[in-house]
Design a protein around this motif. Structure first.
Motif, PDB file in Angstrom:
ATOM      1  N   THR A   1     169.355 114.184  -7.538  1.00 58.07           N
ATOM      2  CA  THR A   1     169.955 113.511  -8.654  1.00 58.07           C
ATOM      3  C   THR A   1     170.209 112.241  -8.397  1.00 58.07           C
ATOM      4  O   THR A   1     169.859 111.273  -9.069  1.00 58.07           O
ATOM      5  CB  THR A   1     170.702 114.190  -9.489  1.00 58.07           C
ATOM      6  N   ARG A   2     170.890 111.872  -7.137  1.00 53.44           N
ATOM      7  CA  ARG A   2     171.307 110.743  -6.718  1.00 53.44           C
ATOM      8  C   ARG A   2     170.007 109.743  -6.361  1.00 53.44           C
ATOM      9  O   ARG A   2     170.049 108.697  -6.781  1.00 53.44           O
ATOM     10  CB  ARG A   2     171.925 110.795  -5.304  1.00 53.44           C
ATOM     11  N   ASN A   3     169.175 110.248  -5.968  1.00 56.11           N
ATOM     12  CA  ASN A   3     167.907 109.505  -5.952  1.00 56.11           C
ATOM     13  C   ASN A   3     167.244 109.109  -7.062  1.00 56.11           C
ATOM     14  O   ASN A   3     166.467 108.010  -6.992  1.00 56.11           O
ATOM     15  CB  ASN A   3     166.798 110.395  -4.897  1.00 56.11           C
ATOM     16  N   HIS A   4     167.334 110.162  -7.929  1.00 59.14           N
ATOM     17  CA  HIS A   4     166.849 109.735  -9.126  1.00 59.14           C
ATOM     18  C   HIS A   4     167.643 108.250  -9.937  1.00 59.14           C
ATOM     19  O   HIS A   4     167.006 107.364 -10.338  1.00 59.14           O
ATOM     20  CB  HIS A   4     166.932 110.877 -10.105  1.00 59.14           C
ATOM     21  N   GLY A   5     168.965 108.432  -9.520  1.00 60.30           N
ATOM     22  CA  GLY A   5     169.894 107.473 -10.060  1.00 60.30           C
ATOM     23  C   GLY A   5     169.468 106.115  -9.554  1.00 60.30           C
ATOM     24  O   GLY A   5     169.514 105.024 -10.076  1.00 60.30           O
ATOM     25  N   TYR A   6     168.956 106.191  -8.209  1.00 58.62           N
ATOM     26  CA  TYR A   6     168.454 104.836  -7.499  1.00 58.62           C
ATOM     27  C   TYR A   6     167.614 104.247  -8.217  1.00 58.62           C
ATOM     28  O   TYR A   6     166.923 103.082  -8.139  1.00 58.62           O
ATOM     29  CB  TYR A   6     168.429 105.101  -6.140  1.00 58.62           C
ATOM     30  N   MET A   7     166.589 105.031  -8.591  1.00 58.32           N
ATOM     31  CA  MET A   7     165.274 104.782  -9.303  1.00 58.32           C
ATOM     32  C   MET A   7     165.560 103.895 -10.505  1.00 58.32           C
ATOM     33  O   MET A   7     165.082 102.773 -10.670  1.00 58.32           O
ATOM     34  CB  MET A   7     164.309 105.798  -9.358  1.00 58.32           C
ATOM     35  N   ILE A   8     166.511 104.554 -11.265  1.00 58.84           N
ATOM     36  CA  ILE A   8     166.524 103.940 -12.735  1.00 58.84           C
ATOM     37  C   ILE A   8     167.851 103.202 -13.074  1.00 58.84           C
ATOM     38  O   ILE A   8     167.825 102.488 -14.183  1.00 58.84           O
ATOM     39  CB  ILE A   8     166.378 104.969 -13.830  1.00 58.84           C
TER      40      ILE A   8
END
Lengths: 541, 313
Positions: free
Chosen positions: A64-71
Motif C-alpha cells: 500500500t505504501r508502494n501504491h501511495g508512491y504511484m498516485i
C-alpha cells in the motif's frame, strides 16, 4: 519393389498428412493468437503481494505504501544521502527552529484537475500524524499547523523538534502523502474510498481488482521538479503511459511470465529461483533497496520467562545471525551479518552493546549459565511460527533449536501470518492466547533511527510495539535524539540508545538480507529507493 | 416435474439459511482480526480498537448477524472489510474466469473420458483396457500442479504456442480467451478424464452383463448400437452424478490451478479472503457455492428422468 514403392508412398502420404495437420494447427493458433503487444509503453510488474488496502495512511503494508508512491506526492522527499529535499513544497526554518514555513510549488493539481492547496496539505498532515508514531511525537510539540494562504503551510512548535524535516520526508510507512482535504478528513481509523492524488500516476478505478490487478496511468498534468531523481526526491518524470501491477501468487509462474516477456518486472523473486533467471540473457537483477531488510525476533516483556531481563539476555546469547540467515536466504551473496539495530550502511550504524555471540556462532554455554543464574523454571517458551510467508518461516525454527540447545523448553505454534498478526497484538497471558516470541522483517528505512524504529518505542503496554517494552530511560533518550542538532550529536545518542536496547534485549536483530528485483532488458532507468519506483523508467518497444 | 422443481427450490431456502448461520458462526471461532491485518505492524492497541469499531466488529455477534441477514434479504452481500469493494463486485469479477474454465474443462473431460471409458469396457481385460486404466490412474495420481508446470514448460516455454499465464475475458476476443484457457483446462481435465473414464467403464461393465444386452446382440444389433444406444444410455446415471459433482467442485475449489496459471478465479478469492479474515467476502462466497451445489444437484436429479424413463418425479 512394389512393397518398397507402396511403403514409400504410404510414408509420403503420412508425412503429407502430418504437415497438413501441423499447418492447420499453426494456422489455427495464428488466428487465435492475440495481436502483438502494441502498447510498448505499458510496464507490467509483479509486486511482492497483491494490493487490497488502498489507504497508505491507515496501514503500514508495504504494497500500500508502494501504491501511495504511484498516485500521491509528498511535501518533502528523502534523497539517496538520507537528506530531506523539497518535493511539492520549498521550506524555510526560522532561526529559533520553532517555525517551519512550506510553500507549495505553482501549478500542482489533483488528478481531478483542481489545484492543490495548503488546506489540503494541513488536513493530510493531521490525518497522517494520528497514525504515524513519529508524526505523533511531532504533534506533541506542535503549537499550530495552519494554512496561511492557498500555498503556504505554517507549522509552529512549542519547543524545537529537530527531525521535523525528516518526518515530512519520511520514506517508508507511514509516508506523509498529500490528499485532497475532503479525502483527508476521513477519520484515520477508516479507509479512504477516494483515490484522488496529485502524484505522477493516476489510479484507474475501473480496472482495479483487489488482490489481482491494479492499473496506473500517467498523469499528464503532473509537473515534475527539475532536479534529477534521487530516491524519492527530484523530478518524478514518467516515461511510460501505463503501469500494471499483476498479482501472481506463484513465484514460478511469475518467473516464467518474466522469461517469456509477458511481464517486465518482478519485485521480489525467491532467492532459490534467482539462478534460473541468471541463465536468461533477457533478464537482469536490480537492487532497488540497497539498505535491504532487517530480520529480527521480539520477545514479550509482560510475562515469564521473558519478563526477566536475564532470561531475555540468555535467549539472545543462544541465537546467532549466521544460522538464521543461512536458513532463511541460503546464498551468502544476498545476506549480511549486521549487529546495528539501525541497519548497516546508514548514518547511525553502530555496534554499541551488541554481544559478539550474535554475529559469531552464538554462545549456548554462556546462555545456559545465565539461564541457571536467572532461575529459569522450565516455563515453555511459545514461539509464533508463520508457515505461509516464506520470509518469516525459517526464523522461528532456527531460533527454537538454538533456545533448546541453551536449555529452554520451546513450543512452536504453527499458524498463518494473519493469525500471527492478530495473536501478537494480544496482551493476554500465555494460557489465554498470549505469546512469548515472534519474528518479522523491516526494510532499512523503517529501523534506521531511534524515532522510526518501532522496537525502540519503549512506552510499554499503552503505546509500545508488540512485546511492550517499558523503559522510560530509552524514551527520554529518544526525546534527546529528537532535539539533537547535529549528526554527530545524533550518532552519540543513537549509540547510547542501542546500548540500552541491547541491555534490555529490546529485540534480537538477526541480520540483513537484500533480495534483488528482476527485470527485462527492455526496461531502463530503474531507480533505487525505499520502495520500487516507476517514474524515470523507460520501456523499449 | 414442475411441482417437484418448485418443491426442491423452496427446500433450498432453509438449506441456505442453515448454511448462512453456520458460516457466520464458524468464521467467528478461529483467531483472526481484520483490524489488525488492516492496521499493520505499528498500530497501538488503541488504534486497533478504533479500527475495529470503524469496521463494526466491536458490536455483539448477534447484532452483527442480524445486520448481515438484513443486508442479505435486500440482496446485499456486504462490502469487503479489507478492500472496501462490494462483495457482489468482487464475485462478479471472479465468476467469469471460474465458470468459463469449469465449463471448458467439463466439456473437454466428457469428450475425452466417455469414449475412453466405453473403449475400456468394450475391450475389457485386454491390453487396451489396461492402457486406458493406466492413463486414468496416472491422471488421478499426478498432482495437478505438476501437470500444469509440465504443460507450461512444453507448450508455453519450449514451443511458445500458448501464453505462460493469465486469463482473458471472452469479450476481449475468442482468440486470446481460448489461448489462455487451453492449458489450464487440459490441466484440470486430467483429473476429470480419469474420474469419468473409470466411472464410465465400471458402469458400462455392469450394464453389459445384463440380459437385454445379450438379447440385443442375439437379435443382430450392431456392436456400436449396443454400446451407445443400449448400454451407455442405461449406465449414464452414475456418470452424470460424477459430472455434476465435478462441475460443482470446479467452481469452488481449483485454487492450485488458478495459482499456477494466474487465473483470477473464485478459488483464489476464497483463499485470500480466509487469510485476511474478510468475513463478508467469505460468507458471500460460501453462500454462492452452496447455492451452486444445490442448483447442480437439482439439475442432475432432473436429468435422471430424461435418461431413465423409469425415474419419475
Amino acid at each position: 519393389m512394389i512393397w518398397f514403392k507402396s511403403g514409400a508412398s504410404a510414408r509420403k502420404r503420412s508425412t503429407t498428412a502430418a504437415l497438413t495437420m501441423a499447418s492447420v494447427v499453426a494456422l489455427g493458433l495464428a488466428i487465435l493468437a492475440p495481436a502483438a503487444h502494441a502498447a510498448g509503453t505499458t510496464i507490467r510488474a509483479v509486486m511482492h503481494s497483491g494490493l487490497r488496502v488502498l489507504d497508505p495512511i491507515i496501514t503500514t503494508a508495504h504494497i500500500t505504501r508502494n501504491h501511495g508512491y504511484m498516485i500521491y506526492d509528498t511535501l518533502l522527499s528523502m534523497d539517496s544521502n538520507y537528506k530531506p529535499q523539497p518535493q511539492m513544497a520549498e521550506y524555510k526554518v526560522s532561526d529559533d527552529g520553532l517555525t517551519y514555513t512550506l510553500t507549495l510549488r505553482e501549478g500542482l493539481l489533483w488528478h481531478d484537475g483542481t489545484p492543490v492547496t495548503a488546506e489540503d496539505c494541513v488536513a493530510s498532515l493531521k490525518r497522517w500524524a494520528q497514525r504515524d508514531t513519529g508524526g505523533q511525537m511531532m504533534m506533541d510539540v506542535t503549537e499550530s499547523l495552519t494554512a496561511a494562504d492557498a500555498r503556504t503551510i505554517v507549522l509552529k512548535l512549542k519547543q524545537p523538534f529537530a527531525p521535523v524535516l525528516d518526518m515530512l520526508a519520511k520514506p517508508s510507512s507511514v509516508v506523509p502523502f498529500m490528499m485532497p482535504k475532503k479525502v483527508a478528513e476521513t477519520p484515520s481509523t477508516e479507509s479512504i474510498t477516494d483515490q484522488t492524488g496529485s502524484g505522477p500516476f493516476k489510479f484507474v478505478k475501473g480496472e482495479f481488482q483487489p488482490g489481482v490487478k491494479v492499473v496506473y496511468e500517467k498523469f499528464d498534468k503532473y509537473i515534475p521538479r527539475k532536479e534529477p531523481p534521487s530516491w524519492t526526491a527530484g523530478g518524478k518524470v514518467v516515461k511510460v503511459d501505463r503501469v500494471e501491477w499483476i498479482n501472481m501468487p506463484d513465484a514460478q509462474t511469475a518467473l516464467n511470465a518474466l522469461g517469456s516477456g509477458e511481464i517486465d518486472y518482478m519485485e521480489a523473486p525467491p532467492v532459490d529461483l534467482l539462478p534460473m533467471a541468471e541463465g536468461n540473457r533477457d533478464l537482469r537483477k536490480f537492487i532497488w533497496n540497497p539498505l535491504g531488510s532487517q530480520t529480527m525476533g521480539r520477545m514479550n516483556f509482560l510475562y515469564p520467562p521473558f519478563d526477566n531481563v536475564k532470561i531475555r539476555r540468555a535467549a539472545m546469547l543462544a541465537m546467532n545471525q549466521e544460522d538464521v540467515l543461512s536458513a532463511l536466504i541460503g546464498n551468502p551473496d544476498y545476506y549480511k551479518i549486521c549487529a546495528s539495530m539501525y541497519g548497516c550502511g546508514v548514518p547511525l550504524e553502530t555496534n554499541a552493546g551488541a554481544p559478539p555471540s550474535l554475529t559469531l556462532k552464538g554462545d549456548p554455554k554462556a546462555a545456559q549459565a545465565l539461564l541457571k543464574e536467572a532461575g529459569y523454571d522450565g516455563t515453555p517458551v511459545v514461539i509464533l511460527q508463520p508457515t505461509d510467508v516464506i520470509t518469516t518461516a525459517a526464523q522461528p525454527v532456527v531460533a527454537a533449536q538454538a533456545l533448546r540447545a541453551a536449555g529452554f523448553k520451546v513450543v512452536l505454534q504453527p499458524m498463518d501470518w494473519q493469525t500471527l498478526v492478530t495473536r501478537r497484538a494480544s496482551q493476554a497471558p500465555i494460557a489465554e492466547g498470549g505469546w512469548h516470541m515472534f519474528f518479522t522483517n523491516w526494510i532499512g528505512a523503517e529501523v534506521w533511527t531511534p524515532l522510526v524504529n518501532p522496537m525502540m518505542n519503549a512506552r510499554g503496554k499503552k503505546g509500545g510495539f508488540f512485546g511492550w517494552m517499558d523503559d522510560p530511560e530509552i524514551e527520554a533518550m529518544r526525546v534527546s535524539f529528537a532535539a539533537a542538532k547535529t549528526l554527530e550529536e545524533q550518532k552519540a545518542i543513537a549509540a547510547k540508545i542501542q546500548q540500552r536496547a541491547y541491555d534490555d534485549v529490546a529485540y534480537v536483530p538477526l541480520g540483513t538480507y537484500i533480495i534483488p528485483a528482476l527485470y527485462r532488458t527492455s526496461l531502463s532507468g530503474l531507480l533505487q529507493g525505499p520502495a520500487p519506483l516507476f517514474w524515470n523508467v523507460k520501456k523499449a518497444n | 416435474m414442475l411441482a417437484y422443481f418448485s418443491r426442491r427450490v423452496l427446500a433450498a431456502i432453509p438449506v441456505m439459511g442453515v448454511v448462512a448461520l453456520f458460516v457466520f458462526l464458524l468464521l467467528r471461532l478461529p483467531p483472526g482480526d481484520p483490524a489488525a491485518i488492516i492496521a499493520g505492524d505499528t498500530a497501538t492497541p488503541a488504534q486497533l480498537e478504533a479500527i475495529r469499531s470503524g469496521l463494526g466488529l466491536d458490536k455483539p455477534i448477534p447484532v452483527q448477524f442480524i445486520t448481515w441477514i438484513g443486508q442479505l434479504a435486500q440482496g446485499d452481500l456486504g462490502t469487503s472489510l479489507i478492500s472496501k469493494t462490494p462483495v457482489t463486485t468482487l464475485i462478479g469479477q471472479r465468476l467469469g474466469p471460474t465458470l468459463s474454465l469449469a465449463l471448458i474443462t467439463m466439456v473437454l473431460s466428457i469428450v475425452i473420458a466417455v469414449p475412453l471409458g466405453v473403449l475400456a469396457a468394450w475391450k475389457h481385460g485386454t491390453f487396451v483396457d489396461s492402457i486406458v486404466m493406466a492413463i486414468s490412474v496416472l491422471g488421478f495420481s499426478v498432482p495437478v500442479f505438476v501437470i500444469g508446470y509440465v504443460l507450461i514448460q512444453v507448450f508455453a516455454i519450449n514451443l511458445r504456442w500458448f501464453p505462460v499465464q493469465g486469463f482473458s475475458n471472452i469479450e476481449n476476443g475468442l482468440g486470446p480467451f481460448a489461448l489462455r484457457a487451453t492449458l489450464p483446462a487440459f490441466t484440470l481435465a486430467s483429473i476429470y478424464v480419469a474420474l469419468i473414464a473409470r466411472m464410465t467403464r465400471a458402469s458400462l461393465l455392469d450394464v453389459l452383463g445384463e440380459d437385454y444386452i445379450r438379447t440385443a446382440r442375439a437379435k443382430g444389433v450392431t456392436e456400436r448400437k449396443v454400446l451407445f444406444r443400449h448400454a451407455l444410455r442405461n449406465s449414464a446415471v452414475p456418470i452424470l452424478t460424477v459430472i455434476g459433482t465435478g462441475f460443482a467442485l470446479l467452481i469452488s475449489g481449483v485454487v492450485v490451478t488458478e495459482s499456477v496459471f494466474n487465473i483470477p478465479g473464485l478459488g483464489r478469492l476464497i483463499v485470500d479472503a480466509v487469510l485476511a479474515r474478510d468475513y463478508p467476502v467469505i460468507q458471500g462466497l460460501i453462500l454462492l457455492t452452496s447455492g451452486i451445489y444445490v442448483l447442480i444437484n437439482l439439475l442432475v436429479d432432473l436429468s435422471y428422468s430424461l435418461l431413465d424413463p423409469r425415474i419419475r418425479y
